[in-house]
Design a protein around this motif. Structure first.
Motif, PDB file in Angstrom:
ATOM      1  N   TYR A   1     -13.510   3.778   3.447  1.00 43.57           N
ATOM      2  CA  TYR A   1     -12.365   3.377   2.633  1.00 43.57           C
ATOM      3  C   TYR A   1     -12.403   4.110   1.292  1.00 43.57           C
ATOM      4  CZ  TYR A   1     -12.014  -0.692   5.791  1.00 43.57           C
ATOM      5  OH  TYR A   1     -11.887  -1.519   6.875  1.00 43.57           O
ATOM      6  N   ASP A   2     -11.236   4.432   0.785  1.00 41.60           N
ATOM      7  CA  ASP A   2     -11.120   5.005  -0.569  1.00 41.60           C
ATOM      8  C   ASP A   2     -10.129   4.135  -1.337  1.00 41.60           C
ATOM      9  OD1 ASP A   2     -10.766   6.435  -2.867  1.00 41.60           O
ATOM     10  OD2 ASP A   2      -9.817   8.179  -1.922  1.00 41.60           O
ATOM     11  N   ASP A   3     -10.670   3.297  -2.214  1.00 45.31           N
ATOM     12  CA  ASP A   3      -9.784   2.376  -2.949  1.00 45.31           C
ATOM     13  C   ASP A   3      -9.796   2.675  -4.450  1.00 45.31           C
ATOM     14  OD1 ASP A   3     -12.281   1.564  -3.616  1.00 45.31           O
ATOM     15  OD2 ASP A   3     -12.032  -0.528  -3.028  1.00 45.31           O
ATOM     16  N   ARG A   4      -9.963   3.950  -4.787  1.00 45.52           N
ATOM     17  CA  ARG A   4     -10.075   4.303  -6.205  1.00 45.52           C
ATOM     18  C   ARG A   4      -8.732   4.359  -6.919  1.00 45.52           C
ATOM     19  NH1 ARG A   4     -12.682   9.917  -5.742  1.00 45.52           N
ATOM     20  NH2 ARG A   4     -11.118   9.946  -4.105  1.00 45.52           N
ATOM     21  N   ARG A   5      -7.657   4.434  -6.147  1.00 46.04           N
ATOM     22  CA  ARG A   5      -6.345   4.551  -6.794  1.00 46.04           C
ATOM     23  C   ARG A   5      -5.439   3.440  -6.297  1.00 46.04           C
ATOM     24  NH1 ARG A   5      -7.667   9.520  -4.797  1.00 46.04           N
ATOM     25  NH2 ARG A   5      -8.386  11.031  -6.339  1.00 46.04           N
TER      26      ARG A   5
ATOM     27  N   ALA B   1       0.838  -1.204   0.000  1.00 44.59           N
ATOM     28  CA  ALA B   1       0.000   0.000   0.000  1.00 44.59           C
ATOM     29  C   ALA B   1       0.863   1.240   0.000  1.00 44.59           C
ATOM     30  CB  ALA B   1      -0.905  -0.006   1.221  1.00 44.59           C
ATOM     31  N   PHE B   2       2.161   1.067   0.169  1.00 44.61           N
ATOM     32  CA  PHE B   2       3.013   2.238   0.282  1.00 44.61           C
ATOM     33  C   PHE B   2       4.159   2.145  -0.714  1.00 44.61           C
ATOM     34  CE2 PHE B   2       3.919  -1.027   3.347  1.00 44.61           C
ATOM     35  CZ  PHE B   2       5.255  -1.319   3.129  1.00 44.61           C
ATOM     36  N   GLU B   3       4.734   3.254  -1.000  1.00 44.63           N
ATOM     37  CA  GLU B   3       5.866   3.345  -1.922  1.00 44.63           C
ATOM     38  C   GLU B   3       7.057   3.936  -1.166  1.00 44.63           C
ATOM     39  OE1 GLU B   3       6.138   2.159  -4.849  1.00 44.63           O
ATOM     40  OE2 GLU B   3       4.050   1.582  -5.152  1.00 44.63           O
TER      41      GLU B   3
ATOM     42  N   GLN C   1     -23.156  11.952   9.320  1.00 44.90           N
ATOM     43  CA  GLN C   1     -22.144  12.991   9.126  1.00 44.90           C
ATOM     44  C   GLN C   1     -20.921  12.430   8.388  1.00 44.90           C
ATOM     45  OE1 GLN C   1     -20.778  14.439  12.942  1.00 44.90           O
ATOM     46  NE2 GLN C   1     -20.912  16.536  12.238  1.00 44.90           N
ATOM     47  N   CYS C   2     -20.538  11.236   8.794  1.00 43.85           N
ATOM     48  CA  CYS C   2     -19.393  10.572   8.155  1.00 43.85           C
ATOM     49  C   CYS C   2     -19.716  10.309   6.680  1.00 43.85           C
ATOM     50  CB  CYS C   2     -19.082   9.269   8.895  1.00 43.85           C
ATOM     51  SG  CYS C   2     -17.694   8.357   8.209  1.00 43.85           S
ATOM     52  N   ALA C   3     -20.923   9.856   6.412  1.00 35.84           N
ATOM     53  CA  ALA C   3     -21.323   9.556   5.027  1.00 35.84           C
ATOM     54  C   ALA C   3     -21.340  10.836   4.191  1.00 35.84           C
ATOM     55  CB  ALA C   3     -22.692   8.883   5.023  1.00 35.84           C
ATOM     56  N   ASN C   4     -21.814  11.928   4.763  1.00 33.21           N
ATOM     57  CA  ASN C   4     -21.823  13.199   4.034  1.00 33.21           C
ATOM     58  C   ASN C   4     -20.405  13.655   3.707  1.00 33.21           C
ATOM     59  OD1 ASN C   4     -24.578  13.649   3.822  1.00 33.21           O
ATOM     60  ND2 ASN C   4     -24.714  14.642   5.823  1.00 33.21           N
ATOM     61  N   LEU C   5     -19.520  13.525   4.697  1.00 29.90           N
ATOM     62  CA  LEU C   5     -18.136  13.932   4.461  1.00 29.90           C
ATOM     63  C   LEU C   5     -17.468  13.024   3.430  1.00 29.90           C
ATOM     64  CD1 LEU C   5     -17.170  14.946   8.073  1.00 29.90           C
ATOM     65  CD2 LEU C   5     -16.913  16.382   6.053  1.00 29.90           C
ATOM     66  N   ARG C   6     -17.802  11.752   3.481  1.00 31.79           N
ATOM     67  CA  ARG C   6     -17.269  10.835   2.464  1.00 31.79           C
ATOM     68  C   ARG C   6     -17.715  11.281   1.068  1.00 31.79           C
ATOM     69  NH1 ARG C   6     -20.612   5.818   2.365  1.00 31.79           N
ATOM     70  NH2 ARG C   6     -21.970   7.477   1.636  1.00 31.79           N
ATOM     71  N   ASP C   7     -18.997  11.589   0.934  1.00 31.36           N
ATOM     72  CA  ASP C   7     -19.520  11.987  -0.373  1.00 31.36           C
ATOM     73  C   ASP C   7     -18.830  13.260  -0.885  1.00 31.36           C
ATOM     74  OD1 ASP C   7     -21.150   9.822  -0.139  1.00 31.36           O
ATOM     75  OD2 ASP C   7     -22.963  10.965   0.387  1.00 31.36           O
ATOM     76  N   LEU C   8     -18.646  14.211   0.023  1.00 29.50           N
ATOM     77  CA  LEU C   8     -17.970  15.455  -0.379  1.00 29.50           C
ATOM     78  C   LEU C   8     -16.519  15.180  -0.756  1.00 29.50           C
ATOM     79  CD1 LEU C   8     -19.118  18.141   2.211  1.00 29.50           C
ATOM     80  CD2 LEU C   8     -19.621  18.077  -0.233  1.00 29.50           C
ATOM     81  N   TYR C   9     -15.862  14.374   0.051  1.00 32.10           N
ATOM     82  CA  TYR C   9     -14.452  14.064  -0.193  1.00 32.10           C
ATOM     83  C   TYR C   9     -14.288  13.354  -1.536  1.00 32.10           C
ATOM     84  CZ  TYR C   9     -10.060  11.557   0.091  1.00 32.10           C
ATOM     85  OH  TYR C   9      -8.819  11.031  -0.208  1.00 32.10           O
ATOM     86  N   LEU C  10     -15.110  12.364  -1.782  1.00 35.60           N
ATOM     87  CA  LEU C  10     -14.979  11.593  -3.020  1.00 35.60           C
ATOM     88  C   LEU C  10     -15.287  12.455  -4.243  1.00 35.60           C
ATOM     89  CD1 LEU C  10     -16.543   8.147  -1.964  1.00 35.60           C
ATOM     90  CD2 LEU C  10     -14.123   8.735  -2.172  1.00 35.60           C
ATOM     91  N   ALA C  11     -16.206  13.381  -4.073  1.00 34.43           N
ATOM     92  CA  ALA C  11     -16.547  14.244  -5.202  1.00 34.43           C
ATOM     93  C   ALA C  11     -15.473  15.293  -5.462  1.00 34.43           C
ATOM     94  CB  ALA C  11     -17.887  14.932  -4.939  1.00 34.43           C
ATOM     95  N   SER C  12     -14.703  15.609  -4.429  1.00 29.29           N
ATOM     96  CA  SER C  12     -13.748  16.707  -4.589  1.00 29.29           C
ATOM     97  C   SER C  12     -12.321  16.225  -4.810  1.00 29.29           C
ATOM     98  CB  SER C  12     -13.794  17.614  -3.356  1.00 29.29           C
ATOM     99  OG  SER C  12     -13.323  16.902  -2.233  1.00 29.29           O
ATOM    100  N   SER C  13     -12.091  14.933  -4.846  1.00 28.54           N
ATOM    101  CA  SER C  13     -10.703  14.467  -5.000  1.00 28.54           C
ATOM    102  C   SER C  13     -10.607  13.444  -6.109  1.00 28.54           C
ATOM    103  CB  SER C  13     -10.204  13.850  -3.697  1.00 28.54           C
ATOM    104  OG  SER C  13     -10.968  12.726  -3.363  1.00 28.54           O
TER     105      SER C  13
END
Lengths: 187, 136
Positions: B96-100, A155-157, B124-136
């Motif tokens: 989790y963010d496994d998009r990359r 997971a890390f580089e 609140q966590c779900a809202n922040l996740r949605d914002l984070y995923l949309a903005s990154s």
């Protein structure tokens, strides 16, 4: 990005207010957190709990892989369901011994390898245990292999390299430097 | 809102074999780090237990032991989870963010059992996740 396209204006206001409750951390507070983490790292009792939890996770994963219930395992193994459940959830009151760990692992088609690392090592003992056999096989006929080439994506580089050596001692190396070493013992 | 991800002292590359564990911050404010520091001094057992779970989760594709990690029971929240200090009060909501290639476990909202409404904290966590995923 317009955030109100994603969540409602009210929810956005709540989130701003939520972050606003917390002051920015000062450098001294960050140092304080670092020091606390270092103290925890030196505490053997903390590591006992962490390793128990890791063992229990590995066993729960093995159980799921076999698509077996705890009751079925208990019956097959000749132990009470309560005992099996306590082992699988790493309950504090259960005294995990090498014997009980090895026996449980065997019931779930797993083996235990005890891996001892230097405290300063960057090596994750769980990874080395799980991937030992794949790593060993990959060493045959070659000097270096990336972990990703043996089916493990770090997971890390930068990618850590596995280097074989004599007499069962393996060394983990970053591209230009050794970062740790461990010895392997059969439990 | 702009988001940042901060390293959590005590969770490092040795643990992060599956997920890189980070705490979400916004404009320099990081609720999770602030709360961890508070727990470290005022609820040391909770701090230890949460750090154990975060380090455990960093190395697991998915934590199976519900003593340590539970998913929100509200389907509307999607995949948001809580890390638990079992039998204690500290909780940290994460996703989790496994998009990359670099995969992240992102701690978002700290919570103490019995103080406030847990389901709204998950929301609140779900809202922040949605914002984070949309903005990154």
């Amino acid at each position: 990005m317009n955030p109100t396209n994603i969540i409602s204006r009210d929810a956005l206001g709540e989130l701003s207010a939520f972050f606003g409750q917390f002051p920015e951390l000062t450098d001294s507070e960050r140092n304080d957190l670092e020091l606390g983490a270092r103290e925890l790292e030196k505490d053997p009792d903390f590591h006992v709990e962490l390793q128990k939890a890791k063992f229990a996770e590995a066993m729960l994963e093995a159980l799921a892989e076999r698509q077996e219930s705890k009751s079925d395992l208990a019956k097959r193994w000749g132990r009470s369901r309560q005992y099996v459940s306590k082992l699988l959830h790493a309950e504090r009151r259960v005294n995990l011994t090498v014997k009980s760990m090895v026996e449980l692992a065997f019931q779930l088609d797993r083996q235990i390898e005890i891996v001892v690392t230097r405290t300063s090592s960057l090596v994750n003992s769980q990874v080395t245990t799980i991937y030992w056999e794949e790593a060993r096989r990959s060493w045959e006929g070659t000097n270096f292999r990336r972990r990703s080439e043996i089916g493990f994506e770090p997971a890390f580089e930068p990618a850590v390299l596995l280097r074989p050596s004599d007499s069962g001692i393996a060394k983990y190396c970053e591209p230009s430097e050794q970062v740790g070493e461990y010895e392997r013992f059969a439990a | 809102m702009t988001f940042g991800l901060e390293k959590i002292p005590g969770v490092d590359a040795k643990d992060e074999t599956v997920w890189m564990v980070r705490a979400m911050s916004s404009d320099g404010r990081c609720p999770v780090l602030s709360k961890l520091r508070e727990w470290m001094h005022e609820r040391p057992q909770d701090y230890r237990a949460i750090m154990k779970v975060l380090r455990l989760a960093a190395g697991q594709k998915q934590v199976r032991n519900q003593k340590h990690v539970k998913r929100s029971e509200n389907p509307a929240d999607g995949k948001v989870y809580e890390a638990l200090a079992y039998s204690l009060v500290a909780r940290v909501m994460f996703f989790y963010d496994d998009r990359r290639t670099s995969k992240y476990l992102i701690c978002v909202v700290p919570y103490e059992k019995g103080r406030g409404d847990q389901s709204s904290v998950f929301r609140q966590c779900a809202n922040l996740r949605d914002l984070y995923l949309a903005s990154s």
